[in-house]
Design an enzyme around this catalytic site. Structure first.
Site, PDB file in Angstrom:
ATOM      1  N   LYS A   1     -19.005   0.121 -20.678  1.00  0.00           N
ATOM      2  CA  LYS A   1     -18.729   0.301 -22.099  1.00  0.00           C
ATOM      3  C   LYS A   1     -17.449  -0.412 -22.511  1.00  0.00           C
ATOM      4  O   LYS A   1     -16.648  -0.838 -21.673  1.00  0.00           O
ATOM      5  CB  LYS A   1     -18.647   1.785 -22.440  1.00  0.00           C
ATOM      6  CG  LYS A   1     -17.572   2.568 -21.724  1.00  0.00           C
ATOM      7  CD  LYS A   1     -17.736   4.051 -22.050  1.00  0.00           C
ATOM      8  CE  LYS A   1     -16.784   4.912 -21.232  1.00  0.00           C
ATOM      9  NZ  LYS A   1     -17.006   6.349 -21.497  1.00  0.00           N
TER      10      LYS A   1
ATOM     11  N   ALA B   1     -19.626  -6.545 -17.759  1.00  0.00           N
ATOM     12  CA  ALA B   1     -18.353  -5.834 -17.891  1.00  0.00           C
ATOM     13  C   ALA B   1     -18.095  -5.385 -19.325  1.00  0.00           C
ATOM     14  O   ALA B   1     -18.881  -5.635 -20.235  1.00  0.00           O
ATOM     15  CB  ALA B   1     -17.216  -6.713 -17.378  1.00  0.00           C
ATOM     16  N   HIS B   2     -16.956  -4.740 -19.510  1.00  0.00           N
ATOM     17  CA  HIS B   2     -16.633  -4.121 -20.800  1.00  0.00           C
ATOM     18  C   HIS B   2     -16.541  -5.143 -21.938  1.00  0.00           C
ATOM     19  O   HIS B   2     -16.104  -6.269 -21.747  1.00  0.00           O
ATOM     20  CB  HIS B   2     -15.323  -3.325 -20.710  1.00  0.00           C
ATOM     21  CG  HIS B   2     -14.102  -4.152 -20.466  1.00  0.00           C
ATOM     22  ND1 HIS B   2     -13.497  -4.242 -19.237  1.00  0.00           N
ATOM     23  CD2 HIS B   2     -13.357  -4.913 -21.301  1.00  0.00           C
ATOM     24  CE1 HIS B   2     -12.436  -5.025 -19.328  1.00  0.00           C
ATOM     25  NE2 HIS B   2     -12.334  -5.460 -20.567  1.00  0.00           N
ATOM     26  N   SER B   3     -17.029  -4.710 -23.100  1.00  0.00           N
ATOM     27  CA  SER B   3     -16.866  -5.435 -24.371  1.00  0.00           C
ATOM     28  C   SER B   3     -17.598  -6.768 -24.422  1.00  0.00           C
ATOM     29  O   SER B   3     -17.306  -7.608 -25.286  1.00  0.00           O
ATOM     30  CB  SER B   3     -15.373  -5.637 -24.691  1.00  0.00           C
ATOM     31  OG  SER B   3     -14.663  -4.427 -24.556  1.00  0.00           O
TER      32      SER B   3
ATOM     33  N   THR C   1     -15.226  -9.069 -22.128  1.00  0.00           N
ATOM     34  CA  THR C   1     -15.032  -9.695 -23.441  1.00  0.00           C
ATOM     35  C   THR C   1     -15.621 -11.098 -23.503  1.00  0.00           C
ATOM     36  O   THR C   1     -15.094 -11.982 -24.181  1.00  0.00           O
ATOM     37  CB  THR C   1     -13.530  -9.702 -23.838  1.00  0.00           C
ATOM     38  OG1 THR C   1     -12.925  -8.471 -23.423  1.00  0.00           O
ATOM     39  CG2 THR C   1     -13.359  -9.798 -25.338  1.00  0.00           C
TER      40      THR C   1
END
Length: 330
Positions: free
Chosen positions: A200, A222-224, A242
């Site tokens: 998340k 991975a996140h974002s 990201t």
């Protein structure tokens, strides 16, 4: 869409609690983030900077406030808000973030589930999860809080959706993996293979997988991360935090995408490639580090030069190269 804190917090409260001097307007804060974080409400975000260059970036941004070392006070501007500190601004930023996390200040989704879903008895669906209609969630899948699943989504065995990403920081003298307060959003008609991990968002943003994207087994997202429509992510691929991936992108087996990069529409990343630079639309890249080895059509055919024209050797579509951008010729 993003999650923030339940109540907006005045900078003056943060200043008082953490012994930082407030310079500029006292403004309300509802989320945290770095200068590169994705947010719809930058004016409500608290960030941090470590040097003059990044302070200039902050001054030219729409982000509301940042933590900065007091030695850089002369470079602060009148129309922005700052928390001046004598300690490391990054350490203070994550200390503040952890304080509000541990005190339960961040929002969660309301639980909701649609109709005609098939969910294995061994699957674990936490609270604060939204599931649409006609989904199939198989054995031993774990869906953690703040996950939104659209319609007709398939999630195969042993996959974990919505875990914390791997963001390690020093908090009060100890190395910790930071808790993440964002979520995961999986749009309609997505299929996710076995033993996939989708993390998340870190600061309230949602890791997002758009419509009709298909994800193979053993993939790490991975996140974002934001992945566009109709992408194909093959086995063993690893996408760092990201990263933004466009529409109709193909990621080959065991490729790796470095953090903060963008991968353009219709691009193709070859098997085992290590991508350390952003990739423009329609590029075919391969290798470690990945390099452009050709151009790819929207039909996945190769674009070749034919009598001074760029033509797909599979479907015959013509292209023009204008200012290093590939444009379909009508």
């Amino acid at each position: 869409m993003e999650l923030g804190m339940y109540n907006k917090i005045p900078l003056s409260e943060i200043s008082s609690r953490f012994q930082a001097h407030l310079l500029g307007k006292d403004r309300l804060i509802s989320k945290f983030g770095t200068l590169s974080s994705i947010t719809n409400v930058p004016e409500l975000q608290l960030s941090f900077v470590l040097n003059k260059k990044y302070l200039e970036d902050f001054n030219n941004s729409s982000i509301g406030a940042c933590i900065v070392h007091k030695s850089l006070e002369e470079h602060c501007t009148k129309n922005k808000s700052y928390l001046l500190t004598s300690e490391n601004p990054e350490h203070l930023f994550y200390t503040v973030f952890m304080h509000y996390y541990e005190n339960g200040n961040f929002e969660n989704l309301n639980t909701k589930q649609g109709s005609n879903n098939i969910i294995a008895s061994s699957a674990i669906i936490h609270n604060s999860v939204v599931i649409g209609n006609e989904c199939k969630i198989m054995d031993n899948v774990v869906v953690l809080p703040n996950t939104i699943i659209g319609d007709r989504v398939t999630i195969k065995p042993n996959t974990v959706i919505g875990g914390d990403g791997f963001q390690v920081k020093n908090i009060n003298g100890r190395r910790k993996v930071l808790p993440h307060v964002g979520g995961v959003r999986i749009m309609d008609d997505v299929e996710i293979g076995s033993s996939v991990c989708i993390d998340k968002g870190l600061f309230g943003e949602f890791t997002t997988i758009h419509n009709e994207t298909k994800i193979d087994n053993l993939v790490q997202i991975a996140h974002s991360v934001v992945i566009g429509k109709a992408c194909t992510i093959t086995a063993g691929s690893s996408i760092a935090g990201t990263v933004t991936i466009g529409n109709n992108v193909w990621l080959g087996v065991n490729c790796s995408i470095n953090h903060l990069l963008s991968i353009g529409d219709f691009s193709l990343i070859g098997t085992g490639s290590v991508v350390i630079k952003s990739v423009s639309p329609h590029k075919k890249v391969f290798g470690s580090p990945a390099k452009t080895i050709g151009l790819i059509c929207k039909c996945r055919g190769d674009i070749v030069s034919n009598e001074n024209q760029l033509v797909c050797n599979k479907c015959g579509t013509h292209y023009l190269l204008i200012e290093n951008q590939l444009i379909e010729s009508k």
